[in-house]
Write a protein that holds these residues in place. Sequence first.
Motif, PDB file in Angstrom:
ATOM      1  N   HIS A  58       3.015 -54.728 -27.704  1.00 38.34           N
ATOM      2  CA  HIS A  58       2.765 -56.106 -28.149  1.00 38.34           C
ATOM      3  C   HIS A  58       3.354 -56.341 -29.545  1.00 38.34           C
ATOM      4  N   LEU A  59       3.175 -55.382 -30.428  1.00 32.32           N
ATOM      5  CA  LEU A  59       3.708 -55.528 -31.785  1.00 32.32           C
ATOM      6  C   LEU A  59       5.235 -55.584 -31.781  1.00 32.32           C
ATOM      7  N   LYS A  60       5.870 -54.685 -31.032  1.00 36.79           N
ATOM      8  CA  LYS A  60       7.333 -54.664 -30.953  1.00 36.79           C
ATOM      9  C   LYS A  60       7.865 -55.973 -30.375  1.00 36.79           C
ATOM     10  N   ALA A  61       7.175 -56.484 -29.350  1.00 37.71           N
ATOM     11  CA  ALA A  61       7.603 -57.743 -28.735  1.00 37.71           C
ATOM     12  C   ALA A  61       7.501 -58.893 -29.731  1.00 37.71           C
ATOM     13  N   SER A  62       6.464 -58.898 -30.549  1.00 38.48           N
ATOM     14  CA  SER A  62       6.327 -59.955 -31.555  1.00 38.48           C
ATOM     15  C   SER A  62       7.381 -59.836 -32.648  1.00 38.48           C
ATOM     16  N   ASN A  77      10.063 -46.726 -32.296  1.00 39.53           N
ATOM     17  CA  ASN A  77       8.956 -45.805 -32.059  1.00 39.53           C
ATOM     18  C   ASN A  77       8.417 -45.210 -33.356  1.00 39.53           C
ATOM     19  N   GLU A  78       9.273 -45.056 -34.352  1.00 36.70           N
ATOM     20  CA  GLU A  78       8.813 -44.610 -35.682  1.00 36.70           C
ATOM     21  C   GLU A  78       8.154 -45.762 -36.439  1.00 36.70           C
ATOM     22  N   PHE A  79       8.765 -46.939 -36.341  1.00 34.95           N
ATOM     23  CA  PHE A  79       8.312 -48.132 -37.064  1.00 34.95           C
ATOM     24  C   PHE A  79       6.946 -48.610 -36.565  1.00 34.95           C
ATOM     25  N   GLN A  94       8.861 -63.977 -20.029  1.00 34.88           N
ATOM     26  CA  GLN A  94       7.477 -64.397 -19.792  1.00 34.88           C
ATOM     27  C   GLN A  94       6.510 -63.208 -19.832  1.00 34.88           C
ATOM     28  N   HIS A  95       6.622 -62.408 -20.869  1.00 30.02           N
ATOM     29  CA  HIS A  95       5.782 -61.213 -20.977  1.00 30.02           C
ATOM     30  C   HIS A  95       5.459 -60.954 -22.442  1.00 30.02           C
ATOM     31  N   THR A  96       4.362 -60.231 -22.684  1.00 34.80           N
ATOM     32  CA  THR A  96       3.938 -59.955 -24.059  1.00 34.80           C
ATOM     33  C   THR A  96       4.193 -58.516 -24.498  1.00 34.80           C
ATOM     34  N   SER A  97       4.755 -57.695 -23.610  1.00 31.76           N
ATOM     35  CA  SER A  97       5.010 -56.305 -23.987  1.00 31.76           C
ATOM     36  C   SER A  97       6.475 -55.919 -23.788  1.00 31.76           C
ATOM     37  N   TYR A 128      19.935 -57.754 -24.838  1.00 26.89           N
ATOM     38  CA  TYR A 128      19.090 -56.615 -24.498  1.00 26.89           C
ATOM     39  C   TYR A 128      17.750 -57.106 -23.956  1.00 26.89           C
ATOM     40  N   LEU A 129      17.306 -56.470 -22.877  1.00 25.15           N
ATOM     41  CA  LEU A 129      15.903 -56.514 -22.490  1.00 25.15           C
ATOM     42  C   LEU A 129      15.277 -55.298 -23.164  1.00 25.15           C
ATOM     43  N   CYS A 130      14.305 -55.529 -23.989  1.00 20.97           N
ATOM     44  CA  CYS A 130      13.648 -54.452 -24.735  1.00 20.97           C
ATOM     45  C   CYS A 130      12.330 -54.156 -24.026  1.00 20.97           C
ATOM     46  N   GLU A 131      12.315 -53.092 -23.274  1.00 20.42           N
ATOM     47  CA  GLU A 131      11.114 -52.698 -22.526  1.00 20.42           C
ATOM     48  C   GLU A 131      10.298 -51.756 -23.395  1.00 20.42           C
ATOM     49  N   HIS A 132       9.121 -52.211 -23.788  1.00 20.52           N
ATOM     50  CA  HIS A 132       8.302 -51.448 -24.727  1.00 20.52           C
ATOM     51  C   HIS A 132       7.186 -50.651 -24.055  1.00 20.52           C
ATOM     52  N   ARG A 133       7.013 -50.806 -22.753  1.00 17.90           N
ATOM     53  CA  ARG A 133       5.986 -50.048 -22.021  1.00 17.90           C
ATOM     54  C   ARG A 133       6.633 -48.876 -21.293  1.00 17.90           C
ATOM     55  N   ASP A 134       5.844 -47.837 -21.080  1.00 11.56           N
ATOM     56  CA  ASP A 134       6.341 -46.701 -20.306  1.00 11.56           C
ATOM     57  C   ASP A 134       6.595 -47.101 -18.854  1.00 11.56           C
ATOM     58  N   HIS A 135       5.761 -47.978 -18.320  1.00 13.85           N
ATOM     59  CA  HIS A 135       5.893 -48.448 -16.935  1.00 13.85           C
ATOM     60  C   HIS A 135       5.624 -49.951 -16.930  1.00 13.85           C
ATOM     61  N   GLY A 136       6.591 -50.737 -17.384  1.00  8.66           N
ATOM     62  CA  GLY A 136       6.373 -52.167 -17.572  1.00  8.66           C
ATOM     63  C   GLY A 136       6.483 -53.017 -16.329  1.00  8.66           C
ATOM     64  N   GLY A 137       7.161 -52.555 -15.313  1.00  8.23           N
ATOM     65  CA  GLY A 137       7.339 -53.374 -14.121  1.00  8.23           C
ATOM     66  C   GLY A 137       8.491 -54.341 -14.256  1.00  8.23           C
ATOM     67  N   SER A 138       8.689 -55.165 -13.227  1.00 11.50           N
ATOM     68  CA  SER A 138       9.777 -56.139 -13.284  1.00 11.50           C
ATOM     69  C   SER A 138       9.443 -57.206 -14.334  1.00 11.50           C
ATOM     70  N   ARG A 139      10.472 -57.878 -14.826  1.00  8.06           N
ATOM     71  CA  ARG A 139      10.299 -58.880 -15.885  1.00  8.06           C
ATOM     72  C   ARG A 139      10.930 -60.204 -15.461  1.00  8.06           C
TER      73      ARG A 139
END
Length: 139
Positions: A92-96, A69-71, A44-47, A120-131
């Motif tokens: 947001h782009l990686k999550a999409s 990170n390169e892509f 339930q997250h966009t990042s 895998y949980l793919c965490e794309h933020r530096d500090h994303g918080g709980s998911r």
Amino acid sequence: MATQQTTIRIAAKPRGFHLITRDIESALANFDAVEAGVLQVFIQHTSASLTINENADPTVRQDFESHFNEFVPENAPYYRHTCEGPDDMPAHLKASILGSSVTIPVTQGRLNLGTWQGVYLCEHRDHGGSRSLVLTLIS
């Protein structure tokens, strides 16, 4: 057809690709057992995103992070959505690209993943918080 559903929270994780198969298996154990069904796992997250891939060698997850990170780089000059930090729009782009859900067969009450597959949980933020993940079992 029967449906069971629950929501679980995954504690905050650092940016990267993290195996959460055991978290999902633990939640599945609380459902009424089914002979055969399908489990949909939705984040339930966009990042942040979900995917299924190699669960044995941790360097696979490191390579995923390096490649994405390169892509999808930070600070691209054409990004307009920059008010939440340089990691937000790429997140947001990686999550999409990876997606917000995975679907897994369930056989005799257990995830029917391949030998070397994990979620895998793919965490794309530096500090994303709980998911939060919504698990829906359809049998």
